[in-house]
Design a protein around this motif. Structure first.
Motif, PDB file in Angstrom:
ATOM      1  N   LYS A  28       0.848  -1.189   0.000  1.00 27.71           N
ATOM      2  CA  LYS A  28       0.000   0.000   0.000  1.00 27.71           C
ATOM      3  C   LYS A  28       0.882   1.237   0.000  1.00 27.71           C
ATOM      4  O   LYS A  28       2.056   1.178   0.371  1.00 27.71           O
ATOM      5  N   GLN A  29       0.293   2.366  -0.381  1.00 24.90           N
ATOM      6  CA  GLN A  29       0.994   3.640  -0.285  1.00 24.90           C
ATOM      7  C   GLN A  29       0.529   4.359   0.979  1.00 24.90           C
ATOM      8  O   GLN A  29      -0.653   4.346   1.310  1.00 24.90           O
ATOM      9  N   LEU A  30       1.475   4.976   1.666  1.00 27.73           N
ATOM     10  CA  LEU A  30       1.173   5.752   2.861  1.00 27.73           C
ATOM     11  C   LEU A  30       1.862   7.103   2.767  1.00 27.73           C
ATOM     12  O   LEU A  30       3.027   7.188   2.368  1.00 27.73           O
ATOM     13  N   MET A  31       1.142   8.149   3.117  1.00 27.51           N
ATOM     14  CA  MET A  31       1.728   9.478   3.209  1.00 27.51           C
ATOM     15  C   MET A  31       1.230  10.155   4.477  1.00 27.51           C
ATOM     16  O   MET A  31       0.034  10.242   4.724  1.00 27.51           O
ATOM     17  N   VAL A  32       2.189  10.606   5.296  1.00 29.97           N
ATOM     18  CA  VAL A  32       1.902  11.321   6.532  1.00 29.97           C
ATOM     19  C   VAL A  32       2.597  12.675   6.460  1.00 29.97           C
ATOM     20  O   VAL A  32       3.769  12.752   6.082  1.00 29.97           O
ATOM     21  N   ILE A  33       1.883  13.716   6.825  1.00 33.96           N
ATOM     22  CA  ILE A  33       2.414  15.071   6.677  1.00 33.96           C
ATOM     23  C   ILE A  33       2.756  15.669   8.039  1.00 33.96           C
ATOM     24  O   ILE A  33       1.968  15.607   8.987  1.00 33.96           O
ATOM     25  N   ALA A  34       3.965  16.225   8.117  1.00 32.22           N
ATOM     26  CA  ALA A  34       4.404  16.979   9.290  1.00 32.22           C
ATOM     27  C   ALA A  34       4.998  18.291   8.786  1.00 32.22           C
ATOM     28  O   ALA A  34       5.012  18.560   7.581  1.00 32.22           O
ATOM     29  N   TYR A  35       5.493  19.108   9.716  1.00 36.01           N
ATOM     30  CA  TYR A  35       6.018  20.415   9.323  1.00 36.01           C
ATOM     31  C   TYR A  35       7.291  20.714  10.103  1.00 36.01           C
ATOM     32  O   TYR A  35       7.318  20.606  11.338  1.00 36.01           O
ATOM     33  N   ASP A  36       8.367  21.034   9.378  1.00 32.45           N
ATOM     34  CA  ASP A  36       9.639  21.452   9.963  1.00 32.45           C
ATOM     35  C   ASP A  36       9.540  22.948  10.236  1.00 32.45           C
ATOM     36  O   ASP A  36       9.691  23.766   9.321  1.00 32.45           O
ATOM     37  N   PHE A  37       9.286  23.317  11.498  1.00 32.18           N
ATOM     38  CA  PHE A  37       9.014  24.720  11.787  1.00 32.18           C
ATOM     39  C   PHE A  37      10.283  25.577  11.787  1.00 32.18           C
ATOM     40  O   PHE A  37      10.212  26.797  11.622  1.00 32.18           O
ATOM     41  N   ILE A  38      11.466  24.959  11.940  1.00 28.63           N
ATOM     42  CA  ILE A  38      12.708  25.731  11.916  1.00 28.63           C
ATOM     43  C   ILE A  38      13.063  26.143  10.494  1.00 28.63           C
ATOM     44  O   ILE A  38      13.384  27.296  10.212  1.00 28.63           O
ATOM     45  N   ASN A  39      12.987  25.166   9.571  1.00 25.32           N
ATOM     46  CA  ASN A  39      13.312  25.450   8.164  1.00 25.32           C
ATOM     47  C   ASN A  39      12.085  25.802   7.324  1.00 25.32           C
ATOM     48  O   ASN A  39      12.198  26.024   6.128  1.00 25.32           O
ATOM     49  N   ARG A  40      10.912  25.783   7.979  1.00 26.41           N
ATOM     50  CA  ARG A  40       9.658  26.139   7.317  1.00 26.41           C
ATOM     51  C   ARG A  40       9.423  25.304   6.060  1.00 26.41           C
ATOM     52  O   ARG A  40       9.175  25.820   4.979  1.00 26.41           O
ATOM     53  N   GLU A  41       9.488  23.993   6.251  1.00 25.06           N
ATOM     54  CA  GLU A  41       9.304  23.058   5.142  1.00 25.06           C
ATOM     55  C   GLU A  41       8.197  22.066   5.464  1.00 25.06           C
ATOM     56  O   GLU A  41       8.102  21.557   6.589  1.00 25.06           O
ATOM     57  N   LEU A  42       7.380  21.762   4.470  1.00 27.94           N
ATOM     58  CA  LEU A  42       6.411  20.688   4.588  1.00 27.94           C
ATOM     59  C   LEU A  42       7.158  19.362   4.460  1.00 27.94           C
ATOM     60  O   LEU A  42       7.942  19.170   3.532  1.00 27.94           O
ATOM     61  N   ILE A  43       6.927  18.465   5.393  1.00 28.00           N
ATOM     62  CA  ILE A  43       7.603  17.164   5.386  1.00 28.00           C
ATOM     63  C   ILE A  43       6.575  16.082   5.080  1.00 28.00           C
ATOM     64  O   ILE A  43       5.570  15.960   5.766  1.00 28.00           O
TER      65      ILE A  43
END
Length: 349
Positions: free
Chosen positions: A124-139
């Motif tokens: 299966k495909q899995l995608m979980v989203i977080a956020y790098d608040f120091i570098n302001r990047e979507l992870i």
């Protein structure tokens, strides 16, 4: 890369803290009442915040939706995650440190997800989203794809980071050699549907091969008079950071980004997209309320949403299965996957 004509069915789940009770119980009803094997039916699971836990759990395939809905998202278990002290009750978010230390949350996630690592999921495909608040990047953590999953973290680590809502929990460092400090991806986008569509396109699918069911966690019912709305609006002119935080700044951010994402997905996918969401009394919009009565009321709304959307769910899944069977026939594999949604009626409209 995708096969030339195979469609892909995505299950996308919003963030919403304790309101995750609703989407997980909608899934439970779809499986128990409509006879749909959730993991067997969907190809791609995407989630943010509480939706990340549900998506990861479904993708790993080592437990039942019933256990997740009735046990993991019970009042007792969620009360362990949102472990309030006396001062927490008094001060709420108006304090100079996170409301919760996150220790019980991580322990809970390890109990639910075990030691499974993201790249252990191969079918299966899995995608979980977080956020790098120091570098302001979507992870975006993705199995078999994406540099942020290349160190193969555990699902517990990923979901711990993806649920680290500012003001509620402290940021979570990753265990990669180059460590990132991550917070809840809902600060960037609370509905991961658009991100999931982008990922499917990057995998080689065309837009007309992508089908999606998106599960929300509620929006406040419009139950205020104009006079009440004006009173709040006038008061908001004087709000600073404390005023906005005490009046649900994070909740507003979640609702706004979900509304934008849902609109974009509807425009992109048309009738290949179904959004299951609904209005909630304002008393049920809290992110960290876990009393038995609160959880019971959320389950009631899950049942109502399931009943209200059942016909549309049947249409979407039935049409997807027909498309998948047609694609299999074209590729010389008649009947491929035809047993997955055997109890659903395929509608023309």
């Amino acid at each position: 890369m995708a096969a030339s004509s195979d469609p892909i069915l995505i299950l996308s789940i919003d963030g919403g803290g304790a309101r995750g009770v609703i989407p997980v119980n909608v899934l439970y009803q779809i499986e128990q009442e409509a006879g749909v094997d959730i993991r067997g039916t969907f190809d791609f699971f995407a989630g943010v915040s509480t939706g990340a836990l549900i998506a990861a759990y479904c993708a790993m395939g080592e437990g039942s939706v019933e256990v997740l809905a009735r046990t993991s998202y019970s009042s007792d278990n969620m009360s362990r995650i949102f472990d309030k002290s006396v001062w927490d009750w008094i001060l709420g978010r108006i304090q100079n440190q996170p409301k919760y230390d996150g220790i019980n949350k991580r322990q809970y996630l390890e109990e639910v997800l075990g030691k499974v690592r993201i790249n252990d999921i191969v079918d299966k495909q899995l995608m979980v989203i977080a956020y790098d608040f120091i570098n302001r990047e979507l992870i975006t953590f993705k199995n078999r794809r994406g540099h942020d999953a290349s160190y193969n973290p555990t699902l517990a680590e990923i979901c711990d980071a993806a649920t680290a809502a500012p003001t509620l929990y402290p940021p979570v460092p990753t265990t990669d050699i180059y460590s990132r400090w991550l917070i809840d991806g809902a600060v960037a986008i609370n509905d991961p549907s658009v991100c999931a569509i982008s990922e499917a396109l990057a995998m080689g699918y065309t837009i007309d091969q992508i089908w999606m069911m998106s599960l929300g966690t509620g929006r406040p019912v419009h139950d205020m008079s104009q006079q009440q709305q004006d009173a709040i609006g006038n008061a908001s002119r004087d709000w600073g950071i404390v005023g906005w935080l005490s009046n649900g700044l994070l909740d507003h951010m979640l609702s706004a980004s979900s509304a934008v994402s849902a609109h974009q997905c509807q425009q992109l996918l048309g009738d290949r997209y179904l959004r299951v969401d609904g209005a909630l009394p304002r008393a049920l919009m809290k992110l960290d309320e876990t009393t038995p009565g609160y959880v019971r009321n959320l389950r009631v709304h899950a049942d109502l949403w399931y009943e209200a959307n059942l016909d549309q769910i049947r249409v979407l899944l039935g049409k997807f299965q027909a498309r998948k069977n047609n694609a299999a026939t074209v590729q010389g594999q008649p009947g491929k996957g035809e047993a997955k949604i055997s109890q659903l009626t395929i509608h023309d409209g």
